[in-house]
Scaffold this active site. Structure first.
Site, mmCIF file in Angstrom:
data_model
loop_
_atom_site.group_PDB
_atom_site.id
_atom_site.type_symbol
_atom_site.label_atom_id
_atom_site.label_comp_id
_atom_site.label_asym_id
_atom_site.label_seq_id
_atom_site.Cartn_x
_atom_site.Cartn_y
_atom_site.Cartn_z
ATOM 1 N N ASP A 34 0.860 -1.194 0.000
ATOM 2 C CA ASP A 34 0.000 0.000 0.000
ATOM 3 C C ASP A 34 0.896 1.243 0.000
ATOM 4 O OD1 ASP A 34 -1.679 2.101 0.669
ATOM 5 O OD2 ASP A 34 -2.901 0.887 2.030
ATOM 6 N N HIS A 35 0.836 1.998 -1.086
ATOM 7 C CA HIS A 35 1.754 3.136 -1.235
ATOM 8 C C HIS A 35 1.454 4.260 -0.249
ATOM 9 C CE1 HIS A 35 4.911 5.218 -3.152
ATOM 10 N NE2 HIS A 35 4.840 4.580 -4.304
#
Ligand code: CAO
Length: 427
Positions: free
Chosen positions: A399-400
């Site tokens: 998850d950026h």
């Protein structure tokens, strides 16, 4: 009820004789601690004066337009007692244990909305409490018609805007990128094109499908690929399995991967975290101090994700045995909800089947997932010559919002190092 306390204007910096531009409560209102009572506006900023404690407003001592300074009494507040909370709880809520007595808190600082906000959009003239209300509802204040004095947007204006949008239906919301505004699923009569057969989806597919769709659209995930040289690890694993042939206890690659991931999670704690949001829309990161790892298991009814708890307290052999038990339970359709809850990180291994790389979908609320494909013997240049090495492809989706590319690549590189020389796990 305890005695009413005076709520005074706290330290508001260099400002004095600041006008009251909004009354957020009336006499008789029950308020939570920190709820805005009135809003003040100087020529530089707007600020709320919050309730210092939960309680009932007995009297408002100021009117709209009054000018106040530090120390001006704006309201009388009857603090809630532990036995009789001011804000009503739903009838079916479980009883709340009385909180231990706490010393009275000093006056909280006013919430100040800096003028820079105004410069960004001069049309959105609203107090911090109204801005927060709009944020909670996802309302763009630039689209709300103001009815307050000097073009100020009031809470009622935000409510009226939301009601208008709800009445008008989805087409009233022009899609400028904020909402998904997806087209409906295509309705096609496939029989027009050829013979077909319709099958119901399994219960697992229905549930996992909804989760996967949410995770796919809500998580801005990126997949990072890495090769791990598992030549020595695989030789060791096979030797161990030969040694234990009689007992039948088999150590799987998955068990080594789980142990290596636990070590990598310890080195990179951001991977052992979840994003959460409180009721005010404030987002924070929960870092976990436990190590529960899940693995995807393919079953005749669909994909399930059993969880091995406290991996850090288990040896690789124990992990292998537990994976085997859980995979069997999964295939037999016997996993209970407790077997599939509380994971920190997931491994999805399709290596027993094949594959060279893939993009696994992060399993919310986790922030990363490791995909593992089939290992293959490849020629690797050692500086003098090509040598055959067993290479395991790793595909880490992260998850950026929590993990950026550099960190994900470091995690992968560390994992590959651990797998290349498993003695590092003991360090
Ligand atoms: N590369 C090459 N061979 C591999 C391998 C890899 N990465 N991983 C496992 N293998 C081999 C093993 O060596 C074993 O071979 P032998 O039978 O000759 O010993 C065989 O594949 C089976 O491996 P295993 O018994 O160790 O099982 P596993 O750990 O690979 O898998 C489980 C267990 C539960 C993960 C698996 O059954 C499964 O369901 N995999 C699919 C998961 C999935 O669907 N993921 C996708 C989710 S997203 O849609």
């Amino acid at each position: 009820m305890s005695q009413a306390i005076e709520v005074k204007v706290p330290d508001i910096g260099d400002f004095s004789l600041v006008p009251v531009i909004e009354l957020c409560v009336q006499a008789g209102d029950a308020v939570e601690a920190d709820a805005p009572l009135v809003t003040l506006e100087s020529d530089k900023a707007t600020m709320d004066v919050p309730a210092p404690r939960a309680g009932v407003v007995k009297e408002l001592r100021v009117a709209l337009g009054d000018r106040v300074s530090e120390g001006t009494v704006i309201a009388l507040l009857e603090p809630a007692t532990d036995e009789a909370p001011a804000v009503a709880k739903p009838a079916d809520a479980p009883p709340v244990p009385p909180a231990p007595p706490t010393p009275r808190a000093p006056l909280p600082a006013p919430r100040v909305s800096q003028p820079v906000e105004r410069r960004i959009d001069s049309k959105t003239h609203a107090s911090p409490s109204v801005r927060q209300f709009a944020r909670e509802l996802g309302v763009d204040l630039g689209r709300v018609t103001a009815s307050g004095p000097k073009g100020r947007i009031l809470k009622e204006d935000v409510s009226a805007f939301v009601k208008g949008v709800m009445r008008a239906g989805p087409s009233a919301v022009p899609n400028l990128g904020g909402g998904l505004d997806l087209l409906p699923w295509p309705k096609i009569d496939f029989t027009k094109f050829g013979p077909i057969e319709t099958q119901p989806l399994s219960r697992i597919k229905k549930i996992s499908g909804q989760n996967l769709a949410r995770n796919w659209v809500m998580i801005p995930a990126v997949t990072y690929h890495e090769d791990a040289d598992i030549t020595d690890l695989e030789a060791f694993r096979l030797a161990m399995n030969k040694e234990n042939e009689k007992s039948g206890a088999k150590i799987t690659l998955l068990a080594f991967l789980i142990k290596a991931c636990e070590m990598a999670l310890k080195k990179f704690p951001e991977f052992n975290s979840s994003l959460t949001m409180d009721e005010n829309g404030e987002v924070s990161l929960v870092l976990k101090k436990y190590y529960h790892l899940a693995f995807a298991a393919d079953t005749p009814n669909g994909l399930v994700v059993p969880v091995i708890r406290n991996v850090d307290r288990k040896s690789v052999s124990q992990l292998a045995a537990e994976c085997g038990d859980l995979a069997k339970k999964a295939r037999d359709g016997k996993l209970g909800p407790a077997d599939m809850q509380g994971a920190c990180f997931t491994i999805s291994s399709v290596g027993g089947i094949g594959g060279t790389a893939f993009s696994p979908i992060v399993n919310a609320p986790e922030v990363a997932i490791l995909g593992v494909s089939r290992s293959l013997t490849k020629p690797v240049w050692n500086g003098r010559e090509f040598v055959p090495r067993l290479i395991l492809p790793l595909s880490l989706s992260a998850d950026h919002r929590v993990i950026d590319g550099a960190l994900a690549t470091r995690f992968n590189a560390h994992l590959a190092q651990l797998l290349a020389d498993f003695r590092r796990v003991t360090l």
